[in-house]
Design a protein around this motif. Sequence first.
Motif, mmCIF file in Angstrom:
data_model
loop_
_atom_site.group_PDB
_atom_site.id
_atom_site.type_symbol
_atom_site.label_atom_id
_atom_site.label_comp_id
_atom_site.label_asym_id
_atom_site.label_seq_id
_atom_site.Cartn_x
_atom_site.Cartn_y
_atom_site.Cartn_z
ATOM 1 N N LEU A 1 2.261 -2.586 -4.725
ATOM 2 C CA LEU A 1 2.930 -3.224 -5.855
ATOM 3 C C LEU A 1 2.809 -2.338 -7.097
ATOM 4 C CD1 LEU A 1 1.409 -6.777 -5.212
ATOM 5 C CD2 LEU A 1 3.742 -6.070 -4.655
ATOM 6 N N PHE A 2 3.151 -2.898 -8.268
ATOM 7 C CA PHE A 2 2.932 -2.301 -9.584
ATOM 8 C C PHE A 2 3.778 -1.054 -9.818
ATOM 9 C CE2 PHE A 2 -0.790 -4.835 -8.639
ATOM 10 C CZ PHE A 2 -0.867 -5.618 -9.781
ATOM 11 N N THR A 3 5.083 -1.208 -9.632
ATOM 12 C CA THR A 3 6.034 -0.177 -10.015
ATOM 13 C C THR A 3 6.357 -0.348 -11.490
ATOM 14 O OG1 THR A 3 6.976 -0.174 -7.796
ATOM 15 C CG2 THR A 3 8.291 0.814 -9.548
ATOM 16 N N ALA A 4 6.232 0.721 -12.244
ATOM 17 C CA ALA A 4 6.454 0.654 -13.693
ATOM 18 C C ALA A 4 7.892 0.246 -14.007
ATOM 19 C CB ALA A 4 6.135 1.996 -14.335
ATOM 20 N N GLY A 5 8.021 -0.677 -14.961
ATOM 21 C CA GLY A 5 9.329 -1.049 -15.478
ATOM 22 C C GLY A 5 10.063 -2.127 -14.708
ATOM 23 N N TYR B 1 -5.867 -10.796 -1.037
ATOM 24 C CA TYR B 1 -6.739 -9.949 -1.855
ATOM 25 C C TYR B 1 -5.903 -8.870 -2.542
ATOM 26 C CZ TYR B 1 -11.423 -11.279 -0.036
ATOM 27 O OH TYR B 1 -12.597 -11.919 0.275
ATOM 28 N N LEU B 2 -6.156 -8.656 -3.827
ATOM 29 C CA LEU B 2 -5.635 -7.487 -4.537
ATOM 30 C C LEU B 2 -6.827 -6.645 -4.969
ATOM 31 C CD1 LEU B 2 -3.390 -5.840 -6.082
ATOM 32 C CD2 LEU B 2 -4.080 -7.185 -8.089
ATOM 33 N N TYR B 3 -6.912 -5.419 -4.486
ATOM 34 C CA TYR B 3 -7.995 -4.514 -4.863
ATOM 35 C C TYR B 3 -7.553 -3.668 -6.059
ATOM 36 C CZ TYR B 3 -10.343 -5.603 -0.447
ATOM 37 O OH TYR B 3 -10.977 -6.245 0.592
ATOM 38 N N PHE B 4 -8.445 -3.538 -7.056
ATOM 39 C CA PHE B 4 -8.118 -2.705 -8.219
ATOM 40 C C PHE B 4 -9.394 -2.175 -8.856
ATOM 41 C CE2 PHE B 4 -8.439 -7.043 -9.735
ATOM 42 C CZ PHE B 4 -8.968 -6.978 -11.013
ATOM 43 N N ASN B 5 -9.210 -1.405 -9.922
ATOM 44 C CA ASN B 5 -10.315 -0.684 -10.570
ATOM 45 C C ASN B 5 -10.959 0.320 -9.617
ATOM 46 O OD1 ASN B 5 -9.895 -1.943 -13.000
ATOM 47 N ND2 ASN B 5 -11.643 -3.332 -12.855
ATOM 48 N N LEU B 6 -10.149 0.895 -8.730
ATOM 49 C CA LEU B 6 -10.593 1.999 -7.881
ATOM 50 C C LEU B 6 -10.140 3.313 -8.504
ATOM 51 C CD1 LEU B 6 -10.306 -0.489 -5.770
ATOM 52 C CD2 LEU B 6 -10.150 1.321 -4.060
ATOM 53 N N LYS B 7 -10.913 4.373 -8.331
ATOM 54 C CA LYS B 7 -10.472 5.699 -8.731
ATOM 55 C C LYS B 7 -9.294 6.118 -7.860
ATOM 56 C CE LYS B 7 -15.096 7.112 -10.252
ATOM 57 N NZ LYS B 7 -16.224 8.047 -10.043
ATOM 58 N N GLN C 1 -3.421 -2.194 -4.311
ATOM 59 C CA GLN C 1 -2.755 -2.666 -3.105
ATOM 60 C C GLN C 1 -3.327 -4.029 -2.726
ATOM 61 O OE1 GLN C 1 -3.250 0.696 -0.333
ATOM 62 N NE2 GLN C 1 -1.051 1.061 -0.511
ATOM 63 N N ALA C 2 -2.486 -4.865 -2.115
ATOM 64 C CA ALA C 2 -2.877 -6.222 -1.743
ATOM 65 C C ALA C 2 -2.844 -6.380 -0.233
ATOM 66 C CB ALA C 2 -1.943 -7.242 -2.394
ATOM 67 N N VAL C 3 -3.700 -7.268 0.274
ATOM 68 C CA VAL C 3 -3.791 -7.554 1.697
ATOM 69 C C VAL C 3 -3.549 -9.043 1.921
ATOM 70 C CG1 VAL C 3 -5.242 -7.538 3.750
ATOM 71 C CG2 VAL C 3 -5.441 -5.684 2.071
ATOM 72 N N ILE C 4 -2.621 -9.365 2.822
ATOM 73 C CA ILE C 4 -2.373 -10.741 3.227
ATOM 74 C C ILE C 4 -3.355 -11.098 4.330
ATOM 75 C CG2 ILE C 4 -0.704 -12.336 4.256
ATOM 76 C CD1 ILE C 4 1.505 -10.511 3.097
ATOM 77 N N SER C 5 -4.117 -12.164 4.134
ATOM 78 C CA SER C 5 -5.115 -12.581 5.117
ATOM 79 C C SER C 5 -4.757 -13.963 5.634
ATOM 80 C CB SER C 5 -6.516 -12.592 4.499
ATOM 81 O OG SER C 5 -7.477 -12.940 5.474
ATOM 82 N N PRO C 6 -4.181 -14.067 6.842
ATOM 83 C CA PRO C 6 -3.856 -15.384 7.396
ATOM 84 C C PRO C 6 -5.115 -16.203 7.646
ATOM 85 C CG PRO C 6 -2.710 -13.618 8.576
ATOM 86 C CD PRO C 6 -3.741 -12.966 7.715
#
Length: 275
Positions: free
Chosen positions: A28-32, A202-208, A232-237
């Motif tokens: 996700l997170f495409t600028a604009g 889950y959305l993981y962030f604040n990673l280098k 990046q996000a993970v769908i967890s059923p």
Amino acid sequence: MRMTFAADNRRYASLNTEGLREHFLLSLFTAGVIDLVYTDTDRAVVGSAVPSQGPLQLASASELRAEYFCERRELGVLNIGGQGEISVDGRSFAMDHLDGLYISRGSREISFQSKSPDKPAAFYLLSYPAHTAYPTTHAKKADAEAVALGTAADANQRTIYKYIHPRGIKSCQLVMGFTELNVGNVWNTMPCHTHTRRSEIYLYFNLKPDARVIHLMGTPEETRHLVVADRQAVISPSWSIHSGAGMGAYTFCWGMGGENQAFEDMDPVAMTGLF
């Protein structure tokens, strides 16, 4: 709006790495732009809004068959970028880093903007169907229900910040917050669990930029993994475990929807039952 369909608890075992990423991993997170993904897992909509050039207006999509996005939905937002602002039917909410916002079913006009284009806001969006309307409510980290867990010896010291939950911001089915790992800690949600009454994202962030999290998924008897990068996000059923370990401390936003809202309603998996 893109659509994705998660593999079930039998077919996932036959998928290769590319197949697992196609069904369960979201970039996700495409600028604009506002980027939205509709998943058949509890009919969640996952997305992002990065207003780098000017305000972005959240519109409906043909997949929703709705006049406006929140006609029959509630929406949770977490700002993981710079300072910004969200406007909901003429009300403005200043959004600092890690501020959250619950947006009510029935909200018609929703827009996102950044305070500075040099450091744009990055709004993470998570939406589920809603049967009634609860008030649109702003959430700040200082006001969240905070729960400290883990030990340094187990490399899993972390704090869970609960925003949208039965003892906090009211919602129909959305439960949402984020978890911060302490410096020097890498594990989250281990020992792991499932919860057959709701799915989780889950959305993981604040990673280098060159750091990764190894996200564990699958049934306890036959686990798989995804290599996950920043934002990046993970769908967890509901049938899948969801835990991971990173190359260093990181933060992740968790959001759930389904049968109930009880945060503690989990089916624990003993380490001896994990393969």
